[in-house]
Design a protein around this motif. Structure first.
Motif, PDB file in Angstrom:
ATOM      1  N   PRO A  69      41.661  47.465  13.425  1.00 53.11           N
ATOM      2  CA  PRO A  69      40.556  46.630  13.918  1.00 53.11           C
ATOM      3  C   PRO A  69      39.559  46.199  12.851  1.00 53.11           C
ATOM      4  O   PRO A  69      38.648  45.425  13.160  1.00 53.11           O
ATOM      5  CB  PRO A  69      39.869  47.562  14.922  1.00 53.11           C
ATOM      6  N   GLY A  70      39.685  46.711  11.597  1.00 48.39           N
ATOM      7  CA  GLY A  70      38.667  46.396  10.582  1.00 48.39           C
ATOM      8  C   GLY A  70      37.324  46.993  10.975  1.00 48.39           C
ATOM      9  O   GLY A  70      37.280  48.082  11.561  1.00 48.39           O
ATOM     10  N   TYR A  71      36.231  46.280  10.661  1.00 49.16           N
ATOM     11  CA  TYR A  71      34.894  46.712  11.112  1.00 49.16           C
ATOM     12  C   TYR A  71      34.312  45.628  12.018  1.00 49.16           C
ATOM     13  O   TYR A  71      34.794  44.494  12.052  1.00 49.16           O
ATOM     14  CB  TYR A  71      33.971  47.009   9.925  1.00 49.16           C
TER      15      TYR A  71
ATOM     16  N   GLU B  54      34.870  49.630  17.344  1.00 49.95           N
ATOM     17  CA  GLU B  54      34.304  50.824  17.984  1.00 49.95           C
ATOM     18  C   GLU B  54      34.261  50.651  19.500  1.00 49.95           C
ATOM     19  O   GLU B  54      33.379  51.178  20.174  1.00 49.95           O
ATOM     20  CB  GLU B  54      32.921  51.133  17.397  1.00 49.95           C
ATOM     21  N   ASN B  55      35.264  49.939  20.005  1.00 53.19           N
ATOM     22  CA  ASN B  55      35.367  49.685  21.442  1.00 53.19           C
ATOM     23  C   ASN B  55      36.421  50.630  22.026  1.00 53.19           C
ATOM     24  O   ASN B  55      37.625  50.441  21.817  1.00 53.19           O
ATOM     25  CB  ASN B  55      35.740  48.212  21.641  1.00 53.19           C
TER      26      ASN B  55
ATOM     27  N   LEU C  30      51.132  50.931  21.696  1.00 53.51           N
ATOM     28  CA  LEU C  30      50.829  50.552  20.320  1.00 53.51           C
ATOM     29  C   LEU C  30      49.912  51.632  19.748  1.00 53.51           C
ATOM     30  O   LEU C  30      49.328  52.414  20.491  1.00 53.51           O
ATOM     31  CB  LEU C  30      50.110  49.191  20.292  1.00 53.51           C
ATOM     32  N   VAL C  31      49.779  51.654  18.427  1.00 53.83           N
ATOM     33  CA  VAL C  31      48.910  52.651  17.787  1.00 53.83           C
ATOM     34  C   VAL C  31      47.609  51.981  17.339  1.00 53.83           C
ATOM     35  O   VAL C  31      47.642  50.950  16.653  1.00 53.83           O
ATOM     36  CB  VAL C  31      49.621  53.304  16.578  1.00 53.83           C
ATOM     37  N   PHE C  32      46.489  52.550  17.735  1.00 55.58           N
ATOM     38  CA  PHE C  32      45.179  52.091  17.271  1.00 55.58           C
ATOM     39  C   PHE C  32      44.891  52.805  15.954  1.00 55.58           C
ATOM     40  O   PHE C  32      44.882  54.036  15.903  1.00 55.58           O
ATOM     41  CB  PHE C  32      44.111  52.427  18.318  1.00 55.58           C
ATOM     42  N   ILE C  33      44.675  52.060  14.893  1.00 58.10           N
ATOM     43  CA  ILE C  33      44.430  52.689  13.586  1.00 58.10           C
ATOM     44  C   ILE C  33      42.955  53.049  13.508  1.00 58.10           C
ATOM     45  O   ILE C  33      42.107  52.269  13.071  1.00 58.10           O
ATOM     46  CB  ILE C  33      44.915  51.784  12.421  1.00 58.10           C
TER      47      ILE C  33
END
Ligand code: MV4
Length: 446
Positions: free
Chosen positions: A80-82, A87-88, A100-103
């Motif tokens: 998601p970057g910044y 931060e959701n 899927l994997v959230f990094i």
């Protein structure tokens, strides 16, 4: 390891993630709004998907569009970057619900740290020092009065859902408390849809020092040193450095040990940052960021670690493969955030870039998605480049930054390069002698 990652962001951070992917042999999928069809992150990615119109709400914040883009391209993970969705917690949950994997960290940890009261009570239980204040939410004006009498004025009322300074009010005496209480709650409700507030002793001249953490899924937690982010204007960071000119290696080690032990017990994973106020030799935790931060390059420069690569390895379930004693800090790094803004009024300055000549040479790094002929769109953040220098000493990093700022040519739009040149020449800055209030006085706060 993943074969393909979708990057749910734009600009320099999308390039930053893309570069890590390419070095790791991972294919990248860019997403973009219609305003960003010609953006550098789209050009450099292996594939791209248009996810909506210019407005961020309809594109970079459009969760179903981003998940769909990942599914149709066969991406296995999303970085998601910044900013945007980083931060959701609901987005992280949605990512996981689609296999899927959230990094990044778990949705639970994102949610817990998103509530500033939960973040503080959690860290206090884990032995991290806090600013004196209310034990939790202030339940009434009477409660606020009682806490203020106990911790002594001046006090600060902050929004539980806050961050970034919104919904924050100082009361310097009992007479000011009633107004501060009402204004903080009203502002918190308007900004966040949540009027929960808490109280802290107001620190009048702190530095903002944050600690970079990495944690794998196997219980290893390390810190990558601190960053001094005290130079801010209207809660926007302007210049950051690693390490802090104000703290010693022994203080860094002690804070690092407290923080890594706490996050190990918390079960945290991936990258994160603990924010502290530092005043009179004491650290006090205020908030945690559960994302990669804009200023992460200064930590990379002093540690030699690629933090995005580490985030991806952690998300894929790999072990860090090193411990705290394997991390060594070398020299000093400074980052100047260069914005498309008038350097005096700070008014945004979008438009077409005519010339773009970034500096180079030993100890100089430029993270930017700009190119000559590119039009900076008016819809998003005004950050156009991060100029980072590294030196064996702070003095060397400063000399390189001055030299690099002189070389940097951006024409067609206004930039904050002249502001940075002014800061880098200032004797107080050069002496490392500044607090969170220094830049407002230097550059004008209003
Ligand atoms: C504080 C503070 C003084 N005392 N808390 C501002 C944003 C939010 N993240 C925390 N902030 C502050 N909290 C106590 N108890 C002063 C600030 C603050 C600040 C903090 C970091 C960097 C710049 C700042 C500018 C103004 C106020």
């Amino acid at each position: 390891m993943f074969n393909k990652i979708l990057i749910a962001n734009r600009g320099e951070i999308a390039l930053r993630v893309l570069r890590a992917c390419r070095e790791m042999g991972i294919a990248s999928v860019a997403v973009h709004s219609t305003a960003d069809a010609e953006a550098m992150h789209v050009r450099l990615a292996d594939e791209s998907v248009c996810i909506g119109p210019p407005s961020a709400r309809d594109s970079y914040l459009n969760m179903p569009a981003i998940i769909s883009a990942a599914l149709v391209t066969g991406a296995e993970a999303i970085h998601p970057g910044y900013g945007f969705l980083s931060e959701n917690a609901a987005f992280a949950e949605m990512v996981e619900a689609h296999k899927l994997v959230f990094i990044g960290p778990s949705p639970l940890h994102i949610r817990m740290m998103g509530d500033k009261i939960t973040a503080k009570t959690t860290m206090a239980e884990l032995g991290v020092p806090l600013v004196p204040g209310s034990p939790g939410e202030l339940v009434s004006l009477e409660d606020a009065r009682d806490v203020a009498e106990r911790i002594k004025y001046p006090v600060l009322i902050k929004a539980a859902a806050g961050g970034g300074g919104r919904g924050m009010k100082v009361a310097r005496s009992r007479e000011e408390l009633d107004a501060a209480w009402r204004e903080a709650r009203a502002e918190a409700l308007a900004a966040f849809g949540n009027n929960a507030v808490y109280m802290e002793k107001y620190l009048d001249k702190p530095r903002h020092i944050e600690l970079q953490i990495l944690a794998d899924n196997h219980g290893e937690v390390v810190h990558i040193g601190e960053r001094d982010c005290s130079l801010q204007r209207r809660h926007q960071k302007v210049l950051e450095e690693a390490g802090s000119p104000a703290i010693s290696p022994a203080q860094r080690d002690a804070l690092g040990q407290t923080a890594t032990q706490a996050l190990k017990r918390f079960g945290y994973r991936n990258a994160g940052t603990l924010e502290f106020l530092y005043q009179d030799g004491q650290f006090a935790f205020i908030e945690m960021n559960t994302r990669l931060q804009v200023e992460h390059p200064v930590s990379e420069m002093i540690s030699g670690l690629d933090l995005v690569r580490e985030q991806i390895r952690i998300a894929a379930g790999e072990r860090l493969g090193y411990g705290q004693s394997d991390i060594h800090f070398s020299g000093h790094a400074i980052e100047c955030r260069i914005n498309a803004e008038d350097p005096d009024s700070f008014a945004p300055s979008p438009g077409k870039v005519v010339m773009f000549h970034p500096p180079g040479g030993l100890g100089v790094r430029v993270d930017s998605a700009l190119y000559a002929g590119y039009s900076v769109p008016p819809y998003y953040d005004s950050l156009i480049a991060k100029l980072i220098t590294h030196g064996r000493t702070r003095g060397e990093a400063i000399a390189r930054m001055r030299r690099a700022l002189t070389e940097f040519v951006v024409t067609g739009i206004k930039t904050t390069i002249p502001l940075h040149q002014k800061i880098l020449e200032n004797p107080e800055f050069v002496a490392g002698d500044y607090t969170i209030h220094w830049l407002e006085r230097f550059a004008g706060g209003k």
